[in-house]
Enzyme design. Structure first.
Site, mmCIF file in Angstrom:
data_model
loop_
_atom_site.group_PDB
_atom_site.id
_atom_site.type_symbol
_atom_site.label_atom_id
_atom_site.label_comp_id
_atom_site.label_asym_id
_atom_site.label_seq_id
_atom_site.Cartn_x
_atom_site.Cartn_y
_atom_site.Cartn_z
ATOM 1 N N ASP A 158 0.816 -1.229 0.000
ATOM 2 C CA ASP A 158 0.000 0.000 0.000
ATOM 3 C C ASP A 158 0.847 1.275 0.000
ATOM 4 O OD1 ASP A 158 -2.044 -1.803 0.271
ATOM 5 O OD2 ASP A 158 -2.495 -1.334 2.366
ATOM 6 N N GLU A 253 -9.726 -0.440 -3.577
ATOM 7 C CA GLU A 253 -10.676 -1.243 -2.797
ATOM 8 C C GLU A 253 -11.367 -0.459 -1.682
ATOM 9 O OE1 GLU A 253 -8.516 -4.329 -0.717
ATOM 10 O OE2 GLU A 253 -7.269 -2.896 0.351
#
Ligand code: F6P
Length: 378
Positions: A158, A253
């Protein structure tokens, strides 16, 4: 003074290595760099702790001696982590474990001592670094004279650890995303379709934004920037009217539905809530608003594997060597980083002070917009 420890290497240093949290590509290589530099340059002993924090919390501890021979070429080219990892860093979930070790911080510090460690290198993301800071503070209060000598190496696909341009795994994940979108572009074109691609990124949109720009997406939705579903639909319809008969929409997401709902699902225990399904949900909503056929695909955990990208290989080498050198200089309690291209280190307080999110006013967003990509409404 020599400590009373039978495991000591000849020049009196034993170091531990532990990987915690979600895996990613480049971890084996990071451990390999640590092992090679520690043994070849300093002749230290290196102990690998298995299954993340659980390997040092449990009794017997789960450890393995790491040697040069064990660091063969497979560690250079493989994803995953041979030591294993664990995302459960909260309170014990196993009933027996809870009874035996009510205090995990104490279990860690006792384990550190029992292994005869002079230092421990923790390779982890934001949650794992916070846990490390907590353990360090615990030990500082309990035994100020024998602190926990740790160093931390940031890893996360991430890329949300503060004050570092890069963490291990991010570049390889981007590579996976770009290759996947390249493949989706051609099938979208063949069938005149819109394809919504869901990528990972827990509360941050770096993967979606960089991957989307690099693979020439038509729209990119990230949690840092709100979007308007009708404007997104109009953007796609305009592309179909004026430019081409297919489109790629990349969504992180962790964006919300147009009604503001987070697409989280509980997997197993309550603490295992994960983002999942916004791509499919958005495709259903867009179907009513765009003039083309629409499909969705979620890249999921594919982004966590793969052969390490060259940038991750070099980062693993830099972080591994830098961490070992800091131990040699007796400099501890630092988190490694790369800032403006240079290797360095920061305090754990800084590294855990915030989540590194995409700057909505930043260069990447400007670039995306300049290329005609829809990135939401500022
Ligand atoms: O933090 C890394 C990450 O891969 C996120 O991008 C994702 O939301 C999450 O972990 C998935 O977690 P798990 O591996 O538990 O399914």
């Amino acid at each position: 003074m020599m400590k009373n420890n039978t495991h000591k290497s000849i020049n009196n240093k034993t170091i531990g290595v532990l990987v915690s949290g979600g895996d990613c590509s480049g971890l084996n290589l990071t451990v390999r760099s640590i092992v090679r530099h520690a043994i070849k340059t300093y002749n230290w002993r290196v102990i690998g702790i298995q299954k993340g924090y659980w390997g040092i919390w449990t009794r017997p501890m789960q450890t393995v001696d790491l040697t040069i021979e064990k660091c063969d070429y497979r560690w250079v080219t493989s994803g995953g982590i041979f030591l294993g990892s664990n995302k459960n860093i909260g309170p014990p979930k196993f009933a027996d474990f809870g009874k035996t070790f009510p205090d995990l911080n104490d279990a860690f510090c006792q384990g550190y001592k029992a292994l005869g460690l002079d230092a421990i290198i923790v390779i982890g993301g934001d949650g794992s670094l916070r846990k490390l800071a907590e353990i360090h503070n615990y030990q500082k209060q309990k035994s100020p004279d024998s602190p926990l000598n740790f160093l931390a190496i940031p890893k996360t696909i991430d890329n949300d650890v503060a004050y570092t341009d890069l963490a291990i795994g991010h570049e390889t994940a981007l590579d996976v995303v770009i290759n996947a979108i390249d493949n989706l572009q051609s099938t979208a074109e063949s069938h005149d379709r819109v394809i919504v691609v869901e990528v990972m990124g827990k509360d941050v949109g770096h993967i979606a934004l960089k991957g989307g720009i690099a693979a020439s997406a038509d729209a990119i939705l990230i949690p840092e920037i709100p979007y308007d579903i009708n404007k997104l639909a109009e953007h796609i319809n305009k592309i179909f009217r004026k430019e081409k008969q297919y489109a790629i929409v990349v969504v992180s997401e962790s964006i919300r539905t147009p009604e503001g709902k987070a697409m989280k699902k509980t997997i197993g225990a309550k603490e295992q809530e994960r983002y999942n399904g916004i791509g499919a949900e958005l495709a259903l909503i867009l179907k009513e608003k765009v003039s083309a056929e629409i499909r969705s695909v979620s890249l999921g955990h594919i982004q966590r594997g793969g052969t390490p990208h060259i940038k991750d290989r070099l980062l693993a080498a830099r972080f591994g060597v830098h961490a070992v050198d800091l131990i040699a200089k007796n400099q501890f309690c630092r988190v490694l980083c790369v800032l403006n291209g240079r290797s360095g280190d920061i305090s754990i307080a800084d590294a855990t002070s915030r989540i590194q999110a995409v700057d909505p006013q930043g260069e990447m967003v400007h670039i995306a917009r300049s290329l005609g990509i829809y990135v939401g409404e500022l």
